[in-house]
Write a protein that holds these residues in place. Structure first.
Motif, mmCIF file in Angstrom:
data_model
loop_
_atom_site.group_PDB
_atom_site.id
_atom_site.type_symbol
_atom_site.label_atom_id
_atom_site.label_comp_id
_atom_site.label_asym_id
_atom_site.label_seq_id
_atom_site.Cartn_x
_atom_site.Cartn_y
_atom_site.Cartn_z
ATOM 1 N N THR A 180 0.856 -1.178 0.000
ATOM 2 C CA THR A 180 0.000 0.000 0.000
ATOM 3 C C THR A 180 0.895 1.232 0.000
ATOM 4 O O THR A 180 2.121 1.136 0.091
ATOM 5 N N ASP A 222 1.363 3.436 2.307
ATOM 6 C CA ASP A 222 2.140 3.497 3.544
ATOM 7 C C ASP A 222 3.288 2.492 3.548
ATOM 8 O O ASP A 222 4.386 2.778 4.056
ATOM 9 N N ASP A 223 3.051 1.309 2.996
ATOM 10 C CA ASP A 223 4.105 0.295 2.931
ATOM 11 C C ASP A 223 5.286 0.787 2.101
ATOM 12 O O ASP A 223 6.452 0.605 2.475
ATOM 13 N N VAL A 253 6.092 3.911 1.375
ATOM 14 C CA VAL A 253 6.753 5.011 2.082
ATOM 15 C C VAL A 253 7.668 4.460 3.172
ATOM 16 O O VAL A 253 8.808 4.924 3.339
ATOM 17 N N ASP A 254 7.184 3.461 3.914
ATOM 18 C CA ASP A 254 7.998 2.856 4.967
ATOM 19 C C ASP A 254 9.260 2.217 4.385
ATOM 20 O O ASP A 254 10.349 2.314 4.968
ATOM 21 N N GLN A 308 4.284 12.768 6.429
ATOM 22 C CA GLN A 308 2.878 12.690 6.830
ATOM 23 C C GLN A 308 2.049 13.705 6.057
ATOM 24 O O GLN A 308 0.920 13.406 5.631
ATOM 25 N N ARG A 353 1.498 12.377 2.580
ATOM 26 C CA ARG A 353 0.472 11.330 2.617
ATOM 27 C C ARG A 353 -0.917 11.944 2.726
ATOM 28 O O ARG A 353 -1.833 11.550 1.993
ATOM 29 N N ASP A 354 -1.069 12.896 3.627
ATOM 30 C CA ASP A 354 -2.376 13.528 3.819
ATOM 31 C C ASP A 354 -2.851 14.204 2.540
ATOM 32 O O ASP A 354 -4.037 14.123 2.182
ATOM 33 N N ASN A 383 5.026 12.034 -4.205
ATOM 34 C CA ASN A 383 3.819 11.206 -4.274
ATOM 35 C C ASN A 383 3.734 10.417 -5.572
ATOM 36 O O ASN A 383 3.320 9.254 -5.572
ATOM 37 N N SER A 436 -4.513 1.984 -2.271
ATOM 38 C CA SER A 436 -3.479 2.747 -1.584
ATOM 39 C C SER A 436 -3.598 2.605 -0.074
ATOM 40 O O SER A 436 -2.752 3.069 0.667
ATOM 41 N N TYR A 437 -4.677 1.970 0.369
ATOM 42 C CA TYR A 437 -4.999 1.988 1.793
ATOM 43 C C TYR A 437 -4.533 0.714 2.482
ATOM 44 O O TYR A 437 -4.956 -0.375 2.137
ATOM 45 N N ARG A 438 -3.691 0.879 3.494
ATOM 46 C CA ARG A 438 -3.151 -0.272 4.220
ATOM 47 C C ARG A 438 -4.258 -1.097 4.837
ATOM 48 O O ARG A 438 -4.225 -2.319 4.822
#
Length: 199
Positions: A14, A16-17, A19-20, A113, A116-117, A178, A193-195
């Motif tokens: 996702t 977030d994944d 980005v991490d 953050q 992401r927002d 992004n 896109s959503y974890r």
């Protein structure tokens, strides 16, 4: 039916994944080389982004494959864009002595953050049409953003950007970050896109 255990299917990443994953790579290099990367001025960051994005564009038709090399280049684009955002957070054309070493990690986390927002707000408004885009379009859009930044940076007078220049350059670095994350998602075949949507 035999009792063989079926291989576990790894869930697709996702936003977030990804980005991490980028942050892990970034932090590993930060531990190795120290915070020297944050002494780059915006024009140097922009030039590195241009080099990286042109490298991807010139790799067609391999651009469609998320092999280790292409993933690494997209990660580098995302990470250099995040450096640009940290530097721009001080509004300085020359970042030396404008950012304390203790600020680097917290500033970058806050900025990621915000990226992401912003991206999730866009997806809430426009949906996830990025999944239907040609991957070549991601590269072209990133290069266009880099060129816009180059034009703005060339017009800088003195050590600080004007409010308009700062806003435009920051917006472009945000979009570049992004789009790089979305490009990795696109090439991985991720459907969301959503974890929390991944089971």
């Amino acid at each position: 039916m035999d009792n063989q255990t079926l291989p576990k299917i790894k869930p697709l990443p996702t936003f977030d994944d990804v980005v991490d994953d980028c942050s892990k790579t970034f932090n590993d290099k930060l531990d190795l080389y120290g915070p020297s990367i944050f002494y780059l001025r915006p024009h140097a960051i922009n030039d590195i982004l241009l080099y990286k994005s042109v490298k991807i564009r010139e790799s067609e038709p391999d651009i469609y494959d998320l092999n280790n090399e292409s993933k690494e280049v997209w990660q580098e684009i995302a990470n250099y864009a995040s450096v640009g955002l940290v530097v721009m957070s001080k509004g300085a054309a020359d970042p030396i002595d404008k950012i304390k070493e203790s600020e680097y990690t917290s500033l970058r986390a806050k900025i990621l953050q915000e990226c992401r927002d912003m991206q999730f707000a866009k997806m809430a408004e426009y949906g996830e049409t990025w999944r239907d885009m040609d991957i070549r379009s991601f590269v072209d859009i990133v290069i266009a953003k880099i060129k816009r930044n180059a034009n703005m940076i060339e017009r800088v007078k003195g050590s600080y950007f004007s409010p308009e220049q700062e806003s435009c350059i920051t917006d472009n670095f945000t979009d570049i970050f992004n789009y790089a994350i979305l490009a990795i998602l696109h090439l991985s075949g991720s459907k969301t896109s959503y974890r929390e949507d991944v089971s």
